[in-house]
Design a protein around this motif. Structure first.
Motif, mmCIF file in Angstrom:
data_model
loop_
_atom_site.group_PDB
_atom_site.id
_atom_site.type_symbol
_atom_site.label_atom_id
_atom_site.label_comp_id
_atom_site.label_asym_id
_atom_site.label_seq_id
_atom_site.Cartn_x
_atom_site.Cartn_y
_atom_site.Cartn_z
ATOM 1 N N GLU A 246 37.570 44.543 55.424
ATOM 2 C CA GLU A 246 38.358 45.786 55.463
ATOM 3 C C GLU A 246 38.570 46.242 56.906
ATOM 4 O O GLU A 246 39.657 46.668 57.280
ATOM 5 N N LEU A 247 37.542 46.128 57.723
ATOM 6 C CA LEU A 247 37.671 46.490 59.132
ATOM 7 C C LEU A 247 38.688 45.587 59.820
ATOM 8 O O LEU A 247 39.583 46.065 60.517
ATOM 9 N N VAL A 248 38.595 44.290 59.583
ATOM 10 C CA VAL A 248 39.538 43.342 60.198
ATOM 11 C C VAL A 248 40.955 43.602 59.689
ATOM 12 O O VAL A 248 41.917 43.588 60.469
ATOM 13 N N GLU A 249 41.079 43.876 58.401
ATOM 14 C CA GLU A 249 42.399 44.173 57.831
ATOM 15 C C GLU A 249 43.005 45.416 58.474
ATOM 16 O O GLU A 249 44.190 45.437 58.802
ATOM 17 N N ASN A 250 42.194 46.448 58.663
ATOM 18 C CA ASN A 250 42.692 47.672 59.293
ATOM 19 C C ASN A 250 43.027 47.468 60.762
ATOM 20 O O ASN A 250 43.732 48.280 61.359
ATOM 21 N N CYS A 251 42.516 46.383 61.333
ATOM 22 C CA CYS A 251 42.854 46.008 62.711
ATOM 23 C C CYS A 251 43.993 44.993 62.718
ATOM 24 O O CYS A 251 44.189 44.286 63.702
ATOM 25 N N HIS A 252 44.721 44.902 61.608
ATOM 26 C CA HIS A 252 45.857 43.982 61.462
ATOM 27 C C HIS A 252 45.451 42.530 61.736
ATOM 28 O O HIS A 252 46.195 41.771 62.364
ATOM 29 N N GLY A 253 44.248 42.187 61.282
ATOM 30 C CA GLY A 253 43.775 40.817 61.416
ATOM 31 C C GLY A 253 43.216 40.471 62.788
ATOM 32 O O GLY A 253 42.818 39.331 63.021
ATOM 33 N N ASP A 254 43.180 41.432 63.683
ATOM 34 C CA ASP A 254 42.700 41.187 65.045
ATOM 35 C C ASP A 254 41.169 41.228 65.061
ATOM 36 O O ASP A 254 40.558 42.298 65.135
ATOM 37 N N ILE A 255 40.564 40.054 64.997
ATOM 38 C CA ILE A 255 39.103 39.957 64.934
ATOM 39 C C ILE A 255 38.465 40.493 66.211
ATOM 40 O O ILE A 255 37.417 41.141 66.170
ATOM 41 N N GLU A 256 39.097 40.255 67.332
ATOM 42 C CA GLU A 256 38.550 40.747 68.603
ATOM 43 C C GLU A 256 38.524 42.275 68.626
ATOM 44 O O GLU A 256 37.532 42.877 69.045
ATOM 45 N N LEU A 257 39.586 42.915 68.142
ATOM 46 C CA LEU A 257 39.623 44.384 68.077
ATOM 47 C C LEU A 257 38.542 44.907 67.135
ATOM 48 O O LEU A 257 37.861 45.887 67.442
ATOM 49 N N ALA A 258 38.361 44.251 65.995
ATOM 50 C CA ALA A 258 37.309 44.648 65.055
ATOM 51 C C ALA A 258 35.943 44.573 65.738
ATOM 52 O O ALA A 258 35.108 45.473 65.583
ATOM 53 N N GLY A 259 35.721 43.535 66.498
ATOM 54 C CA GLY A 259 34.471 43.393 67.234
ATOM 55 C C GLY A 259 34.289 44.484 68.278
ATOM 56 O O GLY A 259 33.186 44.999 68.469
#
Length: 133
Positions: A7-20
């Motif tokens: 859900e966090l990654v999805e809310n970051c539009h798939g941006d794993i680096e932003l989620a991190g």
């Protein structure tokens, strides 16, 4: 429902680096947020509890921590309740949820670092195989 990394990654539009990065920001702040809240609970300072909860909930929204937000909202209602609702049991549940969340976010950071490292290695491998002229 517990915290879900997806859900966090999805809310970051798939941006794993932003989620991190969001996980890292929360983890850097969470100690002082939790400490301020714990101090207010111990002092039975309902105003301090409400103030600390507003800051905590703002941080929790950024990382999509729905369960923790729900518990924080329940604690906020209890703090406004002028003694009608016991704060301590809700605080203990929230504290447990925040500990679980902290562990989950450390896993997000680890997974993010792994993905970024793998991507960098792939890029470097591609660069090292290119030969001039």
């Amino acid at each position: 429902q517990r915290f879900h990394r997806g859900e966090l990654v999805e809310n970051c539009h798939g941006d794993i680096e932003l989620a991190g990065q969001l996980a890292q920001v929360y983890l850097e702040q969470q100690g002082s947020l939790r400490s301020a809240l714990a101090d207010a609970v111990i002092r039975r300072d309902r105003g301090g509890v409400q103030s600390s909860l507003r800051r905590l909930k703002a941080a929790l929204v950024n990382i999509c921590a729905a369960d923790a937000i729900q518990l924080a909202s329940q604690l906020e209602v209890a703090a406004r309740g002028q003694g009608k609702i016991a704060i301590q049991p809700i605080w203990e549940r929230l504290e447990n949820e925040l500990s679980e969340l902290e562990r989950a976010l450390h896993r997000v950071q680890h997974a993010t670092a792994t993905v970024i490292c793998t991507a960098n290695e792939t890029t470097l491998a591609g660069i090292s195989t290119v030969r001039p002229g």
